[in-house]
Design an enzyme around this catalytic site. Structure first.
Site, PDB file in Angstrom:
ATOM      1  N   LYS A  13     -73.482 -68.121 -10.208  1.00  0.00           N
ATOM      2  CA  LYS A  13     -73.504 -68.221  -8.741  1.00  0.00           C
ATOM      3  C   LYS A  13     -74.212 -67.016  -8.119  1.00  0.00           C
ATOM      4  O   LYS A  13     -75.076 -67.169  -7.263  1.00  0.00           O
ATOM      5  CB  LYS A  13     -72.069 -68.294  -8.173  1.00  0.00           C
ATOM      6  N   ARG A  88     -62.516 -70.294  -2.529  1.00  0.00           N
ATOM      7  CA  ARG A  88     -62.045 -70.484  -3.903  1.00  0.00           C
ATOM      8  C   ARG A  88     -60.760 -71.283  -3.952  1.00  0.00           C
ATOM      9  O   ARG A  88     -60.250 -71.539  -5.049  1.00  0.00           O
ATOM     10  CB  ARG A  88     -61.806 -69.122  -4.551  1.00  0.00           C
ATOM     11  N   ARG A 127     -72.279 -60.097 -19.733  1.00  0.00           N
ATOM     12  CA  ARG A 127     -72.642 -59.622 -18.379  1.00  0.00           C
ATOM     13  C   ARG A 127     -72.448 -58.110 -18.295  1.00  0.00           C
ATOM     14  O   ARG A 127     -71.450 -57.571 -18.768  1.00  0.00           O
ATOM     15  CB  ARG A 127     -71.767 -60.322 -17.327  1.00  0.00           C
ATOM     16  N   ARG A 160     -67.485 -55.339 -16.840  1.00  0.00           N
ATOM     17  CA  ARG A 160     -66.388 -55.363 -15.864  1.00  0.00           C
ATOM     18  C   ARG A 160     -65.064 -55.591 -16.588  1.00  0.00           C
ATOM     19  O   ARG A 160     -65.002 -56.385 -17.517  1.00  0.00           O
ATOM     20  CB  ARG A 160     -66.615 -56.515 -14.863  1.00  0.00           C
ATOM     21  N   ARG A 171     -58.990 -66.283 -15.913  1.00  0.00           N
ATOM     22  CA  ARG A 171     -59.819 -66.633 -14.752  1.00  0.00           C
ATOM     23  C   ARG A 171     -60.273 -68.090 -14.833  1.00  0.00           C
ATOM     24  O   ARG A 171     -60.368 -68.777 -13.829  1.00  0.00           O
ATOM     25  CB  ARG A 171     -61.028 -65.692 -14.675  1.00  0.00           C
TER      26      ARG A 171
HETATM   27  P1  ADP Z   1     -71.069 -65.717 -11.335  1.00  0.00           P
HETATM   28  O1  ADP Z   1     -71.594 -65.064 -10.075  1.00  0.00           O
HETATM   29  O2  ADP Z   1     -70.986 -67.208 -11.208  1.00  0.00           O
HETATM   30  O3  ADP Z   1     -69.773 -65.124 -11.812  1.00  0.00           O
HETATM   31  P2  ADP Z   1     -73.370 -64.437 -12.644  1.00  0.00           P
HETATM   32  O4  ADP Z   1     -74.498 -64.847 -11.734  1.00  0.00           O
HETATM   33  O5  ADP Z   1     -72.911 -63.019 -12.544  1.00  0.00           O
HETATM   34  O6  ADP Z   1     -72.126 -65.455 -12.488  1.00  0.00           O
HETATM   35  O7  ADP Z   1     -73.810 -64.793 -14.141  1.00  0.00           O
HETATM   36  C1  ADP Z   1     -72.931 -64.491 -15.243  1.00  0.00           C
HETATM   37  C2  ADP Z   1     -73.745 -63.889 -16.388  1.00  0.00           C
HETATM   38  O8  ADP Z   1     -74.591 -64.910 -16.939  1.00  0.00           O
HETATM   39  C3  ADP Z   1     -74.680 -62.748 -15.957  1.00  0.00           C
HETATM   40  O9  ADP Z   1     -74.709 -61.793 -16.994  1.00  0.00           O
HETATM   41  C4  ADP Z   1     -76.036 -63.422 -15.759  1.00  0.00           C
HETATM   42  O10 ADP Z   1     -77.115 -62.513 -16.028  1.00  0.00           O
HETATM   43  C5  ADP Z   1     -75.982 -64.553 -16.804  1.00  0.00           C
HETATM   44  N1  ADP Z   1     -76.641 -65.784 -16.347  1.00  0.00           N
HETATM   45  C6  ADP Z   1     -76.682 -66.296 -15.083  1.00  0.00           C
HETATM   46  N2  ADP Z   1     -77.369 -67.466 -15.062  1.00  0.00           N
HETATM   47  C7  ADP Z   1     -77.761 -67.709 -16.351  1.00  0.00           C
HETATM   48  C8  ADP Z   1     -78.506 -68.761 -16.995  1.00  0.00           C
HETATM   49  N3  ADP Z   1     -78.974 -69.804 -16.298  1.00  0.00           N
HETATM   50  N4  ADP Z   1     -78.701 -68.663 -18.331  1.00  0.00           N
HETATM   51  C9  ADP Z   1     -78.214 -67.607 -19.032  1.00  0.00           C
HETATM   52  N5  ADP Z   1     -77.525 -66.596 -18.496  1.00  0.00           N
HETATM   53  C10 ADP Z   1     -77.292 -66.636 -17.169  1.00  0.00           C
HETATM   54  P1  AMP Z   2     -66.367 -62.656  -8.502  1.00  0.00           P
HETATM   55  O1  AMP Z   2     -67.200 -61.422  -8.395  1.00  0.00           O
HETATM   56  O2  AMP Z   2     -66.762 -63.716  -7.498  1.00  0.00           O
HETATM   57  O3  AMP Z   2     -66.255 -63.178  -9.907  1.00  0.00           O
HETATM   58  O4  AMP Z   2     -64.880 -62.237  -8.061  1.00  0.00           O
HETATM   59  C1  AMP Z   2     -64.132 -61.284  -8.803  1.00  0.00           C
HETATM   60  C2  AMP Z   2     -62.662 -61.386  -8.434  1.00  0.00           C
HETATM   61  O5  AMP Z   2     -62.475 -61.081  -7.041  1.00  0.00           O
HETATM   62  C3  AMP Z   2     -62.022 -62.748  -8.629  1.00  0.00           C
HETATM   63  O6  AMP Z   2     -61.600 -62.988  -9.954  1.00  0.00           O
HETATM   64  C4  AMP Z   2     -60.831 -62.644  -7.648  1.00  0.00           C
HETATM   65  O7  AMP Z   2     -59.778 -61.869  -8.175  1.00  0.00           O
HETATM   66  C5  AMP Z   2     -61.435 -61.880  -6.486  1.00  0.00           C
HETATM   67  N1  AMP Z   2     -62.025 -62.783  -5.473  1.00  0.00           N
HETATM   68  C6  AMP Z   2     -63.341 -62.892  -5.126  1.00  0.00           C
HETATM   69  N2  AMP Z   2     -63.523 -63.825  -4.191  1.00  0.00           N
HETATM   70  C7  AMP Z   2     -62.283 -64.349  -3.932  1.00  0.00           C
HETATM   71  C8  AMP Z   2     -61.790 -65.373  -3.077  1.00  0.00           C
HETATM   72  N3  AMP Z   2     -62.614 -66.076  -2.275  1.00  0.00           N
HETATM   73  N4  AMP Z   2     -60.454 -65.622  -3.094  1.00  0.00           N
HETATM   74  C9  AMP Z   2     -59.618 -64.940  -3.872  1.00  0.00           C
HETATM   75  N5  AMP Z   2     -60.016 -63.981  -4.724  1.00  0.00           N
HETATM   76  C10 AMP Z   2     -61.333 -63.676  -4.755  1.00  0.00           C
END
Ligand code: ADP
Ligand code: AMP
Length: 214
Positions: A13, A88, A127, A160, A171
């Site tokens: 995302k 969420r 990541r 992280r 999660r």
């Molecule tokens: P989210 O915001 O949904 O938690 P991220 O955008 O941070 O996810 O992506 C999670 C991990 O996967 C990151 O390390 C990112 O670089 C990698 N990633 C994102 N999109 C892809 C893809 N299409 N193919 C492979 N790896 C990806």
């Molecule tokens: P993210 O960076 O989107 O993966 O979010 C990391 C963490 O932040 C999540 O696992 C939740 O603990 C918290 N968080 C982020 N956005 C929300 C939301 N909209 N509602 C509740 N918790 C959130």
């Protein structure tokens, strides 16, 4: 253009939201980034949020909803925005709808980045996040030029705490229980668009821009 991103943690995302924000010149609003910035700054909100985030749980709705509603009322959101990580839960979605309704507005697209669970642990264990600017990388799929060092600001990269495998499982189960129902919620409103998030990042982005238009 008002867009929300749906998908499991690690689905991509944030990766896609950054690219969309750049292409369409709209702010990228990530609630996870907002909480991490608050944790870094040692604010009261950050202290409260951290106790939930470290356990892989969602931060309570009452700590999230007003924050997002205030943010989307700011001037830079006049032409739209992309919400990443919010809503969420169903109550979060309802509170956003209510606030937008009061302003005579509504969301245009809910993009669901679909990635099955079996890919997620791999995505999240690889990541890496920059401690300085928050940029995100992947050890295999989006590596930095120099290992362990951010391409953007030169600061150190970390795994992280909530990306460690034991927290990722929690999660994922929270995602299925509390967030996945939003897919049907937005499908019912006629704005849900599914994209296959297992493809390469550029292929996913192309699918999204095909949906959003030039
Ligand atoms: P989210 O915001 O949904 O938690 P991220 O955008 O941070 O996810 O992506 C999670 C991990 O996967 C990151 O390390 C990112 O670089 C990698 N990633 C994102 N999109 C892809 C893809 N299409 N193919 C492979 N790896 C990806
Ligand atoms: P993210 O960076 O989107 O993966 O979010 C990391 C963490 O932040 C999540 O696992 C939740 O603990 C918290 N968080 C982020 N956005 C929300 C939301 N909209 N509602 C509740 N918790 C959130």
């Amino acid at each position: 253009m008002k867009i929300i991103m749906l998908g499991a943690p690690g689905a991509g995302k944030g990766t896609q939201a950054k690219k969309i924000a750049e292409k369409y010149q709209i702010p990228h609003i990530s609630t996870g980034d907002i909480f991490r910035a608050n944790i870094k700054d040692g604010t009261e909100l950050g202290k409260k949020a951290k106790t939930y985030m470290d356990q892989g749980l969602l931060v309570p709705d009452e700590l999230v909803c007003d924050l997002v509603v205030d943010r989307v009322k700011q001037d830079d959101c006049r032409n739209g925005y992309i919400l990443d990580g919010f809503p969420r839960t169903i109550p979060q979605a309802e509170s956003l709808d209510a606030a937008l309704g009061q302003m005579g507005e509504s969301l245009d697209f809910a993009i669901n980045v679909d990635v099955p669970d079996e890919h997620i642990v791999n995505r999240m264990s690889g990541r890496r996040a920059c401690v300085g600017c928050g940029a995100t990388y992947h050890t295999v799929y989006a590596p930095t030029k120099k290992e362990g060092v951010c391409d953007v600001c030169g600061a150190e990269l970390i795994l992280r705490d909530d990306d460690k495998p034991e927290t990722v499982q929690k999660r994922l189960s929270v995602y299925h229980d509390q967030t996945q129902p939003l897919i049907d919620y937005y499908r019912g409103k006629g704005i849900l668009k599914d994209v296959d998030g297992t493809k390469d990042m550029d292929v996913v982005f192309q699918a999204i821009t095909d949906i959003l238009g030039a």
